[in-house]
Enzyme design. Structure first.
Site, PDB file in Angstrom:
ATOM      1  N   ASN A   1       0.791  -1.103   0.017  1.00  0.00           N
ATOM      2  CA  ASN A   1       0.046  -0.046  -0.108  1.00  0.00           C
ATOM      3  C   ASN A   1       0.732   1.179   0.060  1.00  0.00           C
ATOM      4  O   ASN A   1       0.290   2.189  -0.610  1.00  0.00           O
ATOM      5  CB  ASN A   1      -0.907  -0.112   1.091  1.00  0.00           C
ATOM      6  CG  ASN A   1      -0.557   0.184   2.572  1.00  0.00           C
ATOM      7  OD1 ASN A   1       0.521  -0.642   2.711  1.00  0.00           O
ATOM      8  ND2 ASN A   1      -0.878   0.873   3.379  1.00  0.00           N
TER       9      ASN A   1
ATOM     10  N   GLU B   1       3.624  -5.161  12.344  1.00  0.00           N
ATOM     11  CA  GLU B   1       2.708  -4.231  12.030  1.00  0.00           C
ATOM     12  C   GLU B   1       1.630  -4.579  11.167  1.00  0.00           C
ATOM     13  O   GLU B   1       1.788  -4.920   9.989  1.00  0.00           O
ATOM     14  CB  GLU B   1       3.215  -2.954  11.517  1.00  0.00           C
ATOM     15  CG  GLU B   1       4.406  -2.098  12.189  1.00  0.00           C
ATOM     16  CD  GLU B   1       3.899  -1.534  13.534  1.00  0.00           C
ATOM     17  OE1 GLU B   1       2.631  -1.349  13.711  1.00  0.00           O
ATOM     18  OE2 GLU B   1       4.779  -1.410  14.430  1.00  0.00           O
TER      19      GLU B   1
ATOM     20  N   CYS C   1      -3.244   1.857   6.436  1.00  0.00           N
ATOM     21  CA  CYS C   1      -3.446   1.192   7.501  1.00  0.00           C
ATOM     22  C   CYS C   1      -4.011   1.998   8.582  1.00  0.00           C
ATOM     23  O   CYS C   1      -4.942   1.406   9.467  1.00  0.00           O
ATOM     24  CB  CYS C   1      -2.424   0.630   8.343  1.00  0.00           C
ATOM     25  SG  CYS C   1      -1.049   1.589   8.686  1.00  0.00           S
TER      26      CYS C   1
ATOM     27  N   GLU D   1       7.461   0.892  15.931  1.00  0.00           N
ATOM     28  CA  GLU D   1       8.791   1.407  15.260  1.00  0.00           C
ATOM     29  C   GLU D   1       8.797   2.825  15.357  1.00  0.00           C
ATOM     30  O   GLU D   1       8.166   3.386  16.189  1.00  0.00           O
ATOM     31  CB  GLU D   1       8.096   1.140  13.749  1.00  0.00           C
ATOM     32  CG  GLU D   1       8.095  -0.294  13.274  1.00  0.00           C
ATOM     33  CD  GLU D   1       7.697  -0.570  11.706  1.00  0.00           C
ATOM     34  OE1 GLU D   1       6.891   0.117  11.119  1.00  0.00           O
ATOM     35  OE2 GLU D   1       8.365  -1.457  11.036  1.00  0.00           O
TER      36      GLU D   1
END
Ligand code: NAD
Length: 425
Positions: free
Chosen positions: A112, A210, A244, A423
């Site tokens: 994405n 993630e 996301c 992260e």
């Protein structure tokens, strides 16, 4: 395939001793050059990302590619400022923390935000002195390939960064299972994250996952209406809803519901969908036929579950060449229960539901009802309520009166089935 993975890991292992012994300043210098190299070829990267992914060139130019370059600069700066802690204990001894690189690490990313997410993993790993074997999504390999060219042009030592193209099965699996790989940084779906966690659980690798989301966007009647509306349009449909962090469930306080809905439908209808390569296009295509079919099937499911389509709801046909593309109309749906499948499962496309709510307790129950917990937005001018909501929403990120604004020093990651590890920072 696994032979390429083996060769890449061997190359990374051979490069590790020298790379890890460079000073942080020296490694940072390489990262800055990677950043500069990307920006020097901005047009090329922008076109490649748009063609590969279907996103409008305007998005790739404003977001994906500059941010990919910035990821290298950010971690180049960060590593030169990074430090451990020292404690002088009451036994009159000194204890200190010392950080050392792990060795060869794996970075796996989705389609994405292809280069943006790949570099967000590669940059910190290299900065810290690890060598990397990275696997971009098989659906969007082009900018990863261009990054390899930049790495060669700037003279990044051979073996430090290795990119292996291929599917999850043929490349991802042998990569994550390989005993030389010390850590895995993965971004993708929750189901793939589960497979990776299972496949490697006996090896105790360090891992950051993630994963998916189903983010609530909560709008109270006391919000700044125009700001909430403008940002809701973005948070619903940016990158065709394939970020996301997009808000896919909009909850609006009942007294504002009709006004907000009418205004949002009107604005959504005006979004310019079409050829991703035209500068004025605001909504491009989805990444693949398979993904388009999945998104369309959820629109059908929503209707079967009693949902009413307010706008969109079909494949966008366009004209000429576009008829072959994987376009889905920007779609708003109302009338669904909070716990139906449409409101519980990740769709990851330009499909958003709207629902009126009466109380804070009610909206919290709905917001927290999903297995995911990646991000949320709350729109209210009531400061106390904003903090109450932020504390109660089960989510790694809660934005108050904004969306997508994040200082990269802030830790990033999900609650629940959206992720483990953090992260950034
Ligand atoms: P995906 O899980 O299908 O694929 C992600 C990557 O994993 C790809 O490179 C793929 O080839 C690889 N892969 C697949 N099977 C593998 C295996 N068995 N072993 C190792 N690697 C394997 O996800 P996708 O469809 O590419 O991306 C969409 C998903 O990513 C959505 O669920 C979205 O929410 C999520 N996502 C999450 C974040 C976040 O920060 N939490 C960001 C972006 C996207």
């Amino acid at each position: 395939n696994e032979v390429d993975v083996e060769l890449a890991i061997e190359a990374a292992q051979n490069a590790f001793p020298k790379w890890s012994k460079l000073t942080a300043d020296q490694r940072a210098q390489y990262l800055r050059e990677l950043s500069r190299g990307i920006m020097q070829k901005l047009d090329l990267f922008v076109q490649a990302e748009s063609i590969d992914n279907g996103k409008p060139v305007s998005v790739a130019r404003a977001v994906d590619i500059p941010r990919s370059a910035r990821n290298f600069d950010f971690f180049a700066d960060a590593i030169t400022q990074f430090h451990g802690e020292t404690f002088r204990s009451h036994y009159n001894t000194i204890n200190y923390t010392d950080y050392s690189p792990l060795g060869v690490v794996a970075c796996i990313s989705p389609w994405n935000l292809p280069l943006y997410l790949l570099t967000w993993k590669i940059a910190p790993a290299l900065a810290a002195g690890n060598t990397v074997v990275a696997k971009p999504s098989e659906l969007t390999p082009m900018t990863a390939y261009l990054l390899c060219q930049v790495a060669e042009e700037i003279g990044l030592p051979k073996g430090v960064l290795n990119i292996v193209h291929g599917t999850g099965l043929r490349v991802g699996t042998p990569l994550v299972k390989h005993q030389t790989i010390k850590a895995i940084s993965f971004t993708g779906s929750t189901s793939t994250g589960q497979v990776i966690a299972e496949a490697t659980s006996r090896q105790f690798k360090k891992m950051s996952l993630e994963m998916g989301g189903k983010n609530p966007n909560i709008i109270f009647a006391d919000c700044d209406f125009d700001k909430a509306l403008e940002n809701t349009l973005r948070s619903s449909f940016a990158n065709q809803g394939q970020i996301c962090l997009c808000g896919s469930r909009i909850f609006v306080e009942a007294s504002l519901y009709d006004k907000f809905k009418t205004a949002l439908v009107e604005k959504t209808k005006k979004l310019k969908q079409g050829d991703p390569l035209l500068a004025e296009t605001e909504q491009g295509a989805l990444v693949s036929a398979g993904h388009m079919d999945k998104v369309l099937s959820y629109i059908q499911l929503a209707q079967a579950e009693g949902g009413k389509i307010l706008t969109g709801g079909r494949r966008f046909e366009g004209s000429g060449e576009l008829t072959k593309g994987y376009f889905v109309e920007t779609t708003l749906i109302e009338g669904l229960a909070f716990d139906c499948r449409t409101n519980q499962e990740e769709i990851f496309g330009p499909v958003v539901t709207l629902q009126p709510v009466d109380t804070e307790d009610e909206v919290l129950r709905y917001a927290n009802s999903v297995r995911y917990g990646l991000s949320a937005s709350v729109w209210t001018e009531n400061l106390s309520r904003a903090h109450r909501m932020a504390a109660e929403i089960e989510s790694g990120f809660v934005w108050i009166n904004t969306w997508m604004l994040r200082d990269l020093r802030t830790l990033f990651g999900g609650y629940k089935d959206s992720g483990i590890g953090r992260e950034g920072g």
